[in-house]
Design a protein around this motif. Sequence first.
Motif, PDB file in Angstrom:
ATOM      1  N   TYR A 112      58.980  69.025 -57.663  1.00 49.81           N
ATOM      2  CA  TYR A 112      59.243  69.694 -56.383  1.00 49.81           C
ATOM      3  C   TYR A 112      60.735  69.605 -56.032  1.00 49.81           C
ATOM      4  CZ  TYR A 112      59.038  70.577 -51.334  1.00 49.81           C
ATOM      5  OH  TYR A 112      59.251  71.065 -50.069  1.00 49.81           O
ATOM      6  N   ILE A 113      61.296  68.410 -56.099  1.00 47.19           N
ATOM      7  CA  ILE A 113      62.709  68.202 -55.758  1.00 47.19           C
ATOM      8  C   ILE A 113      63.610  68.996 -56.698  1.00 47.19           C
ATOM      9  CG2 ILE A 113      64.578  66.485 -55.759  1.00 47.19           C
ATOM     10  CD1 ILE A 113      62.404  64.450 -54.769  1.00 47.19           C
ATOM     11  N   LEU A 114      63.351  68.908 -57.995  1.00 50.15           N
ATOM     12  CA  LEU A 114      64.186  69.619 -58.963  1.00 50.15           C
ATOM     13  C   LEU A 114      64.074  71.129 -58.804  1.00 50.15           C
ATOM     14  CD1 LEU A 114      63.590  67.431 -62.154  1.00 50.15           C
ATOM     15  CD2 LEU A 114      65.675  67.565 -60.766  1.00 50.15           C
ATOM     16  N   SER A 115      62.893  71.614 -58.446  1.00 48.45           N
ATOM     17  CA  SER A 115      62.718  73.062 -58.280  1.00 48.45           C
ATOM     18  C   SER A 115      63.472  73.584 -57.059  1.00 48.45           C
ATOM     19  CB  SER A 115      61.238  73.428 -58.202  1.00 48.45           C
ATOM     20  OG  SER A 115      60.662  72.960 -57.005  1.00 48.45           O
ATOM     21  N   GLN A 116      63.802  72.700 -56.125  1.00 46.84           N
ATOM     22  CA  GLN A 116      64.609  73.096 -54.975  1.00 46.84           C
ATOM     23  C   GLN A 116      66.085  73.242 -55.368  1.00 46.84           C
ATOM     24  OE1 GLN A 116      62.902  73.667 -51.980  1.00 46.84           O
ATOM     25  NE2 GLN A 116      61.160  73.187 -53.284  1.00 46.84           N
ATOM     26  N   LYS A 117      66.465  72.601 -56.474  1.00 48.18           N
ATOM     27  CA  LYS A 117      67.852  72.587 -56.914  1.00 48.18           C
ATOM     28  C   LYS A 117      68.128  73.512 -58.097  1.00 48.18           C
ATOM     29  CE  LYS A 117      68.262  67.699 -55.682  1.00 48.18           C
ATOM     30  NZ  LYS A 117      68.532  66.352 -56.185  1.00 48.18           N
TER      31      LYS A 117
ATOM     32  N   ALA B 189      64.916  76.793 -63.044  1.00 48.86           N
ATOM     33  CA  ALA B 189      63.880  76.427 -64.006  1.00 48.86           C
ATOM     34  C   ALA B 189      63.921  74.924 -64.248  1.00 48.86           C
ATOM     35  CB  ALA B 189      64.087  77.179 -65.316  1.00 48.86           C
ATOM     36  N   VAL B 190      62.773  74.295 -64.155  1.00 48.05           N
ATOM     37  CA  VAL B 190      62.651  72.859 -64.379  1.00 48.05           C
ATOM     38  C   VAL B 190      61.918  72.653 -65.699  1.00 48.05           C
ATOM     39  CG1 VAL B 190      61.682  70.696 -63.513  1.00 48.05           C
ATOM     40  CG2 VAL B 190      62.559  72.401 -61.900  1.00 48.05           C
ATOM     41  N   HIS B 191      62.495  71.828 -66.560  1.00 47.84           N
ATOM     42  CA  HIS B 191      61.873  71.513 -67.840  1.00 47.84           C
ATOM     43  C   HIS B 191      61.571  70.019 -67.908  1.00 47.84           C
ATOM     44  CE1 HIS B 191      63.807  75.375 -68.666  1.00 47.84           C
ATOM     45  NE2 HIS B 191      62.858  75.532 -69.576  1.00 47.84           N
ATOM     46  N   SER B 192      60.747  69.658 -68.864  1.00 48.24           N
ATOM     47  CA  SER B 192      60.381  68.241 -69.016  1.00 48.24           C
ATOM     48  C   SER B 192      61.595  67.349 -69.188  1.00 48.24           C
ATOM     49  CB  SER B 192      59.431  68.064 -70.204  1.00 48.24           C
ATOM     50  OG  SER B 192      58.201  68.690 -69.954  1.00 48.24           O
ATOM     51  N   VAL B 193      62.617  67.830 -69.886  1.00 44.82           N
ATOM     52  CA  VAL B 193      63.825  67.024 -70.082  1.00 44.82           C
ATOM     53  C   VAL B 193      64.510  66.738 -68.742  1.00 44.82           C
ATOM     54  CG1 VAL B 193      65.375  68.977 -70.555  1.00 44.82           C
ATOM     55  CG2 VAL B 193      65.884  66.722 -71.504  1.00 44.82           C
ATOM     56  N   ASP B 194      64.446  67.686 -67.809  1.00 47.04           N
ATOM     57  CA  ASP B 194      65.023  67.471 -66.477  1.00 47.04           C
ATOM     58  C   ASP B 194      64.267  66.365 -65.748  1.00 47.04           C
ATOM     59  OD1 ASP B 194      66.822  69.706 -66.792  1.00 47.04           O
ATOM     60  OD2 ASP B 194      65.133  71.026 -66.296  1.00 47.04           O
ATOM     61  N   VAL B 195      62.956  66.407 -65.866  1.00 49.83           N
ATOM     62  CA  VAL B 195      62.111  65.383 -65.240  1.00 49.83           C
ATOM     63  C   VAL B 195      62.406  64.029 -65.864  1.00 49.83           C
ATOM     64  CG1 VAL B 195      59.727  64.642 -64.850  1.00 49.83           C
ATOM     65  CG2 VAL B 195      60.318  67.076 -64.669  1.00 49.83           C
ATOM     66  N   SER B 196      62.529  64.001 -67.176  1.00 48.79           N
ATOM     67  CA  SER B 196      62.826  62.767 -67.900  1.00 48.79           C
ATOM     68  C   SER B 196      64.148  62.162 -67.433  1.00 48.79           C
ATOM     69  CB  SER B 196      62.881  63.066 -69.402  1.00 48.79           C
ATOM     70  OG  SER B 196      63.261  61.929 -70.126  1.00 48.79           O
ATOM     71  N   GLU B 197      65.175  62.996 -67.335  1.00 44.39           N
ATOM     72  CA  GLU B 197      66.490  62.510 -66.907  1.00 44.39           C
ATOM     73  C   GLU B 197      66.471  62.037 -65.456  1.00 44.39           C
ATOM     74  OE1 GLU B 197      69.163  65.743 -67.728  1.00 44.39           O
ATOM     75  OE2 GLU B 197      69.013  65.463 -69.904  1.00 44.39           O
ATOM     76  N   TYR B 198      65.823  62.784 -64.593  1.00 45.74           N
ATOM     77  CA  TYR B 198      65.783  62.452 -63.166  1.00 45.74           C
ATOM     78  C   TYR B 198      65.053  61.132 -62.922  1.00 45.74           C
ATOM     79  CZ  TYR B 198      65.132  63.108 -58.125  1.00 45.74           C
ATOM     80  OH  TYR B 198      65.135  62.942 -56.760  1.00 45.74           O
ATOM     81  N   MET B 199      63.935  60.951 -63.628  1.00 49.64           N
ATOM     82  CA  MET B 199      63.114  59.763 -63.404  1.00 49.64           C
ATOM     83  C   MET B 199      63.535  58.575 -64.269  1.00 49.64           C
ATOM     84  SD  MET B 199      59.343  61.512 -62.951  1.00 49.64           S
ATOM     85  CE  MET B 199      58.587  60.106 -62.108  1.00 49.64           C
ATOM     86  N   GLY B 200      64.306  58.841 -65.325  1.00 52.06           N
ATOM     87  CA  GLY B 200      64.704  57.767 -66.230  1.00 52.06           C
ATOM     88  C   GLY B 200      63.578  57.337 -67.159  1.00 52.06           C
ATOM     89  N   TYR B 201      62.659  58.254 -67.446  1.00 54.21           N
ATOM     90  CA  TYR B 201      61.524  57.961 -68.331  1.00 54.21           C
ATOM     91  C   TYR B 201      61.743  58.636 -69.679  1.00 54.21           C
ATOM     92  CZ  TYR B 201      58.880  56.547 -64.130  1.00 54.21           C
ATOM     93  OH  TYR B 201      58.452  55.945 -62.977  1.00 54.21           O
TER      94      TYR B 201
END
Length: 121
Positions: A15-20, A23-35
């Motif tokens: 949700y947060i990344l889609s506001q910024k 297109a949001v990809h898994s790599v974006d989620v990985s980087e944002y969360m540190g997972y």
Amino acid sequence: MHLAESGEMYLETIYILSQKKNAVHSVDVSEYMGYSKPSVSRAIGLLRNAGYVEMAEDGALSLTSAGYQRAEKIYERHTVLTDFLVCLGVDPETASEDACKMEHGISDRSLMAIKAFVERQ
């Protein structure tokens, strides 16, 4: 459907990344969360199976209607609790970290009371 705290965190992150980003990809989620990428991939798979997330052919992630509603609610909880803690004198960074821990367990009734308090301030 019951969603574990970790699932809620993934939804909130998308949700947060889609506001910024467009297109949001898994790599974006990985980087944002540190997972790790495999951890994110597994979690996204579970969220897709539960009907909260869709993945386009290019790998772009989007929240379904149910996912968006759930993520928006979680994000609101985070924002209200952060604002509340800041009103109490907690520094914004600590307030945000603590709100992240609190947002998954607080009742709707308590959150509404806190929200009303913050709005009066």
